[in-house]
Scaffold this motif. Structure first.
Motif, PDB file in Angstrom:
ATOM      1  N   LEU A   1       0.825  -1.208   0.000  1.00  0.00           N
ATOM      2  CA  LEU A   1       0.000   0.000   0.000  1.00  0.00           C
ATOM      3  C   LEU A   1       0.857   1.255   0.000  1.00  0.00           C
ATOM      4  O   LEU A   1       0.519   2.254  -0.647  1.00  0.00           O
ATOM      5  N   LEU A   2       1.956   1.221   0.719  1.00  0.00           N
ATOM      6  CA  LEU A   2       2.768   2.417   0.890  1.00  0.00           C
ATOM      7  C   LEU A   2       3.781   2.621  -0.235  1.00  0.00           C
ATOM      8  O   LEU A   2       4.534   3.591  -0.218  1.00  0.00           O
ATOM      9  N   GLU A   3       3.794   1.708  -1.207  1.00  0.00           N
ATOM     10  CA  GLU A   3       4.662   1.869  -2.384  1.00  0.00           C
ATOM     11  C   GLU A   3       3.988   2.887  -3.310  1.00  0.00           C
ATOM     12  O   GLU A   3       3.022   2.570  -4.000  1.00  0.00           O
ATOM     13  N   SER A   4       4.468   4.124  -3.303  1.00  0.00           N
ATOM     14  CA  SER A   4       3.760   5.204  -3.988  1.00  0.00           C
ATOM     15  C   SER A   4       4.493   5.777  -5.190  1.00  0.00           C
ATOM     16  O   SER A   4       4.021   6.745  -5.789  1.00  0.00           O
ATOM     17  N   ARG A   5       5.632   5.212  -5.553  1.00  0.00           N
ATOM     18  CA  ARG A   5       6.349   5.759  -6.708  1.00  0.00           C
ATOM     19  C   ARG A   5       5.516   5.564  -7.978  1.00  0.00           C
ATOM     20  O   ARG A   5       4.729   4.623  -8.099  1.00  0.00           O
ATOM     21  N   ALA A   6       5.683   6.483  -8.929  1.00  0.00           N
ATOM     22  CA  ALA A   6       4.948   6.401 -10.190  1.00  0.00           C
ATOM     23  C   ALA A   6       5.501   5.258 -11.034  1.00  0.00           C
ATOM     24  O   ALA A   6       6.617   4.785 -10.826  1.00  0.00           O
ATOM     25  N   GLY A   7       4.680   4.804 -12.000  1.00  0.00           N
ATOM     26  CA  GLY A   7       5.102   3.746 -12.908  1.00  0.00           C
ATOM     27  C   GLY A   7       4.288   2.486 -12.725  1.00  0.00           C
ATOM     28  O   GLY A   7       3.154   2.513 -12.234  1.00  0.00           O
ATOM     29  N   VAL A   8       4.873   1.360 -13.115  1.00  0.00           N
ATOM     30  CA  VAL A   8       4.182   0.071 -13.074  1.00  0.00           C
ATOM     31  C   VAL A   8       4.630  -0.722 -11.854  1.00  0.00           C
ATOM     32  O   VAL A   8       5.827  -0.885 -11.607  1.00  0.00           O
ATOM     33  N   PHE A   9       3.651  -1.221 -11.122  1.00  0.00           N
ATOM     34  CA  PHE A   9       3.894  -1.993  -9.908  1.00  0.00           C
ATOM     35  C   PHE A   9       3.202  -3.345 -10.065  1.00  0.00           C
ATOM     36  O   PHE A   9       2.051  -3.414 -10.495  1.00  0.00           O
ATOM     37  N   VAL A  10       3.893  -4.438  -9.745  1.00  0.00           N
ATOM     38  CA  VAL A  10       3.347  -5.785  -9.905  1.00  0.00           C
ATOM     39  C   VAL A  10       3.194  -6.432  -8.535  1.00  0.00           C
ATOM     40  O   VAL A  10       4.135  -6.446  -7.737  1.00  0.00           O
ATOM     41  N   VAL A  11       1.995  -6.959  -8.284  1.00  0.00           N
ATOM     42  CA  VAL A  11       1.716  -7.681  -7.043  1.00  0.00           C
ATOM     43  C   VAL A  11       1.514  -9.153  -7.383  1.00  0.00           C
ATOM     44  O   VAL A  11       0.599  -9.494  -8.142  1.00  0.00           O
ATOM     45  N   ASN A  12       2.377 -10.013  -6.873  1.00  0.00           N
ATOM     46  CA  ASN A  12       2.255 -11.456  -7.064  1.00  0.00           C
ATOM     47  C   ASN A  12       1.785 -12.099  -5.760  1.00  0.00           C
ATOM     48  O   ASN A  12       2.051 -11.586  -4.673  1.00  0.00           O
ATOM     49  N   GLY A  13       1.125 -13.236  -5.895  1.00  0.00           N
ATOM     50  CA  GLY A  13       0.724 -13.953  -4.692  1.00  0.00           C
ATOM     51  C   GLY A  13      -0.126 -15.151  -5.039  1.00  0.00           C
ATOM     52  O   GLY A  13      -0.847 -15.151  -6.042  1.00  0.00           O
ATOM     53  N   ALA A  14      -0.040 -16.191  -4.230  1.00  0.00           N
ATOM     54  CA  ALA A  14      -0.816 -17.405  -4.467  1.00  0.00           C
ATOM     55  C   ALA A  14      -2.273 -17.180  -4.107  1.00  0.00           C
ATOM     56  O   ALA A  14      -2.646 -16.162  -3.525  1.00  0.00           O
ATOM     57  N   ALA A  15      -3.109 -18.146  -4.470  1.00  0.00           N
ATOM     58  CA  ALA A  15      -4.525 -18.083  -4.125  1.00  0.00           C
ATOM     59  C   ALA A  15      -4.685 -17.908  -2.626  1.00  0.00           C
ATOM     60  O   ALA A  15      -4.013 -18.573  -1.841  1.00  0.00           O
ATOM     61  N   GLY A  16      -5.581 -16.999  -2.235  1.00  0.00           N
ATOM     62  CA  GLY A  16      -5.856 -16.792  -0.822  1.00  0.00           C
ATOM     63  C   GLY A  16      -4.933 -15.823  -0.127  1.00  0.00           C
ATOM     64  O   GLY A  16      -5.061 -15.594   1.073  1.00  0.00           O
ATOM     65  N   SER A  17      -3.987 -15.226  -0.857  1.00  0.00           N
ATOM     66  CA  SER A  17      -3.005 -14.340  -0.219  1.00  0.00           C
ATOM     67  C   SER A  17      -3.498 -12.909  -0.072  1.00  0.00           C
ATOM     68  O   SER A  17      -2.771 -12.059   0.448  1.00  0.00           O
ATOM     69  N   GLY A  18      -4.702 -12.627  -0.540  1.00  0.00           N
ATOM     70  CA  GLY A  18      -5.264 -11.289  -0.359  1.00  0.00           C
ATOM     71  C   GLY A  18      -4.877 -10.304  -1.438  1.00  0.00           C
ATOM     72  O   GLY A  18      -4.836  -9.096  -1.199  1.00  0.00           O
TER      73      GLY A  18
ATOM     74  N   THR B   1      -7.476   2.886  -2.841  1.00  0.00           N
ATOM     75  CA  THR B   1      -7.864   3.985  -1.956  1.00  0.00           C
ATOM     76  C   THR B   1      -6.671   4.880  -1.639  1.00  0.00           C
ATOM     77  O   THR B   1      -6.761   6.117  -1.681  1.00  0.00           O
ATOM     78  N   HIS B   2      -5.537   4.245  -1.331  1.00  0.00           N
ATOM     79  CA  HIS B   2      -4.333   5.004  -0.992  1.00  0.00           C
ATOM     80  C   HIS B   2      -3.873   5.866  -2.167  1.00  0.00           C
ATOM     81  O   HIS B   2      -3.572   7.061  -2.002  1.00  0.00           O
ATOM     82  N   LEU B   3      -3.842   5.299  -3.365  1.00  0.00           N
ATOM     83  CA  LEU B   3      -3.386   6.040  -4.543  1.00  0.00           C
ATOM     84  C   LEU B   3      -4.336   7.183  -4.891  1.00  0.00           C
ATOM     85  O   LEU B   3      -3.889   8.269  -5.287  1.00  0.00           O
ATOM     86  N   CYS B   4      -5.641   6.935  -4.760  1.00  0.00           N
ATOM     87  CA  CYS B   4      -6.600   8.010  -5.051  1.00  0.00           C
ATOM     88  C   CYS B   4      -6.348   9.207  -4.134  1.00  0.00           C
ATOM     89  O   CYS B   4      -6.390  10.362  -4.576  1.00  0.00           O
ATOM     90  N   GLY B   5      -6.090   8.933  -2.858  1.00  0.00           N
ATOM     91  CA  GLY B   5      -5.797  10.013  -1.931  1.00  0.00           C
ATOM     92  C   GLY B   5      -4.541  10.771  -2.318  1.00  0.00           C
ATOM     93  O   GLY B   5      -4.499  12.010  -2.282  1.00  0.00           O
ATOM     94  N   LEU B   6      -3.491  10.051  -2.718  1.00  0.00           N
ATOM     95  CA  LEU B   6      -2.243  10.690  -3.125  1.00  0.00           C
ATOM     96  C   LEU B   6      -2.428  11.566  -4.354  1.00  0.00           C
ATOM     97  O   LEU B   6      -1.920  12.703  -4.423  1.00  0.00           O
ATOM     98  N   TRP B   7      -3.162  11.043  -5.331  1.00  0.00           N
ATOM     99  CA  TRP B   7      -3.329  11.802  -6.573  1.00  0.00           C
ATOM    100  C   TRP B   7      -4.251  13.007  -6.385  1.00  0.00           C
ATOM    101  O   TRP B   7      -4.058  14.045  -7.023  1.00  0.00           O
ATOM    102  N   LEU B   8      -5.230  12.886  -5.523  1.00  0.00           N
ATOM    103  CA  LEU B   8      -6.072  14.053  -5.236  1.00  0.00           C
ATOM    104  C   LEU B   8      -5.263  15.135  -4.522  1.00  0.00           C
ATOM    105  O   LEU B   8      -5.423  16.341  -4.803  1.00  0.00           O
ATOM    106  N   SER B   9      -4.370  14.735  -3.614  1.00  0.00           N
ATOM    107  CA  SER B   9      -3.501  15.705  -2.930  1.00  0.00           C
ATOM    108  C   SER B   9      -2.576  16.385  -3.928  1.00  0.00           C
ATOM    109  O   SER B   9      -2.347  17.608  -3.858  1.00  0.00           O
ATOM    110  N   ARG B  10      -2.040  15.606  -4.862  1.00  0.00           N
ATOM    111  CA  ARG B  10      -1.176  16.182  -5.899  1.00  0.00           C
ATOM    112  C   ARG B  10      -1.951  17.174  -6.762  1.00  0.00           C
ATOM    113  O   ARG B  10      -1.460  18.265  -7.079  1.00  0.00           O
ATOM    114  N   LYS B  11      -3.169  16.804  -7.148  1.00  0.00           N
ATOM    115  CA  LYS B  11      -4.014  17.676  -7.959  1.00  0.00           C
ATOM    116  C   LYS B  11      -4.253  19.010  -7.243  1.00  0.00           C
ATOM    117  O   LYS B  11      -4.139  20.087  -7.849  1.00  0.00           O
TER     118      LYS B  11
END
Length: 473
Positions: free
Chosen positions: A17-34, A44-54
């Motif tokens: 969630l706290l990884e906020s750098r711009a660009g492409v971010f990949v989340v890997n995980g097995a079934a059930g890992s959330g 939600t976190h990114l929307c807040g950051l981008w609204l603050s930037r705007k």
């Protein structure tokens, strides 16, 4: 049908969630890992950051947010989750109401069509019939040939189809063997004739839609979340990346072990530079017994760097062994109703009857549920999530991808509904193994499978006997 309740991020999820750098971010995980939960918390976190930037930069354009899923059922589910997530945040809810934040949840197909002129459509059924006409004359099983054509048309741009002859082909079994001469024949005898005839008839398949959408001029997206990205094709990724702003945050959520379509590519090949990636390892959904049961189907398969086998040592809960019922379908259903449906707390728990095919295969099941006075909903291809009180659902295994239920029941698992080719490494068999493992992995508490003695699917023989309880009816 209820959706996931609001959750508090775990320490593992917070790093994502706290990884906020711009660009492409990949989340890997097995079934059930959330993964999906993490993606929506990240949304939600990114929307807040981008609204603050705007606000900080005095920008007037709204923040544009796109969430893409691979099928209609998951679209309905994710849309409900995303809207709930935004509505529960006062700042984001106000931004949506004021038009400062635009959020869209779409399947990739629907989104691609939306990029084209009004009235654009796809001739999917006609094109598939045409493709099957050419594929029928090829010296390999029809389903394998059409899947292979869909794969290569989805991986390579129209002007680069010749690359298929020499490319590294991952993501499917080793049989039937597609060496260079066989690939050459497939192009010359099936692909090129199909493309020529399709053009002559002025038909558009989904590959045409994807290509046309790539060049369509529309407003660009600031934030993009792509769920179940392992089942997107390379050309779809290229088209999506043509529609993101210069400064963007794109998150791909994926698990190659759950890939159910014969697609594979590298990020570099698709023109994507990954800024960062993280892997979720803990299994928050399955019990250790369910994870072990699902894993036995995948043992020995090549998963790839972007995938993970179900890990029963990482499961956060324990429970009963999955049950394997042996008997007639009517006996299987009677047992499931008596020992799963009627014993579950249907106020708080959900039950899913899954099947590899669906359609008419659910008819007997529906009659049985009606006779038992059990309310249910059908999820397959539903683009809106059912908002009623029903907690029993019917779905194909494909459409259950990305969803989760307390109890999963898969009856009638006979060879008739899981056909495949012959030989070690058969591509269709490997796809079925992934599909069933994914279906099992939808369960939080219990899993029940059933088959008729002497007619069982070959998949049954791949399940580790130590991981289930066999019940002869």
């Amino acid at each position: 049908m209820r959706v996931l309740p609001p959750v508090t991020p775990t320490a593992e999820q917070l790093t994502i969630l706290l990884e906020s750098r711009a660009g492409v971010f990949v989340v890997n995980g097995a079934a059930g890992s959330g993964k999906t939960t993490t993606a929506l918390l990240r949304l939600t976190h990114l929307c807040g950051l981008w609204l603050s930037r705007k606000q900080r930069l005095g920008l007037t354009a709204p923040v544009r947010v796109l969430v893409l899923t691979y099928n209609k059922t998951l679209e309905g589910y994710i849309s409900q989750l995303a809207q709930t997530q935004v509505a529960g945040n006062d700042v984001l809810a106000a931004a949506v109401a004021d038009g400062e934040l635009l959020l869209e949840v779409r399947t990739f197909g629907k989104w691609a069509i939306d990029q084209l002129p009004a009235g654009s459509s796809v001739d999917a059924d006609e094109c598939m019939s045409l493709l099957q006409t050419f594929a029928a004359g090829f010296s390999l099983p029809l389903r394998f040939v059409t899947d292979e054509v869909e794969y290569l048309l989805g991986r390579f741009p129209a002007g680069e189809l010749e690359s298929y002859v020499t490319c590294v082909r991952d993501g499917r079994g080793s049989s039937p063997r597609m060496d260079g001469p066989m690939r050459r024949r497939l192009l010359d005898e099936v692909v090129y004739p199909y493309l020529a005839e399709k053009e002559a008839r002025q038909l558009h398949d989904w590959h045409d839609i994807v290509a046309e959408a790539k060049d369509a001029g529309r407003e660009l997206w600031d934030i993009v979340i792509v769920d179940e990205a392992q089942d997107f094709a390379a050309n779809q990724i290229r088209t999506l990346m043509a529609h993101v702003a210069d400064l963007h945050s794109v998150t791909f959520v994926m698990d190659a072990a759950q890939r159910i379509y014969p697609r594979s590519f590298t990020w570099k090949e698709a023109g994507v530079t990954v800024a960062a990636s993280r892997k979720l390892e803990r299994n928050y959904r399955n019990t250790a017994q369910i994870a072990a049961f699902a894993r036995s189907l995948l043992d020995g398969m090549t998963i790839g760097d972007n995938g993970a086998l179900p890990d029963f040592t990482r499961a956060s809960a324990s429970g009963p062994k999955p049950r394997l019922l042996v008997g007639k379908f009517s006996e299987q259903l009677a047992w499931a109703l008596a020992h799963v449906v009627t014993t579950a707390n249907l106020t708080d728990e959900s039950v899913a009857f899954l099947h590899p095919l669906g359609g008419g295969w659910f008819d007997y099941l529906k009659r049985g549920l009606h006779a038992a006075d059990v309310p249910f909903v059908q999820l397959t291809r539903a683009s809106t999530w059912p908002g009623g009180d029903e907690t029993v659902a019917l779905s194909t295994i494909h459409s259950a991808k990305g969803l989760e239920f307390d109890h999963v029941i898969i009856l009638g698992l006979n060879q008739q509904v899981t056909p495949h080719g012959d030989g070690d490494g058969d591509a269709q068999l490997e796809a079925l193994r992934r599909l069933l493992a994914m279906g099992i992995g939808r369960a939080r508490r219990t899993v029940t499978l059933g088959f008729k003695a002497g007619e069982e699917s070959d998949l049954v023989g791949m399940l580790d006997p130590d991981t289930y309880e066999r019940i002869v009816l």
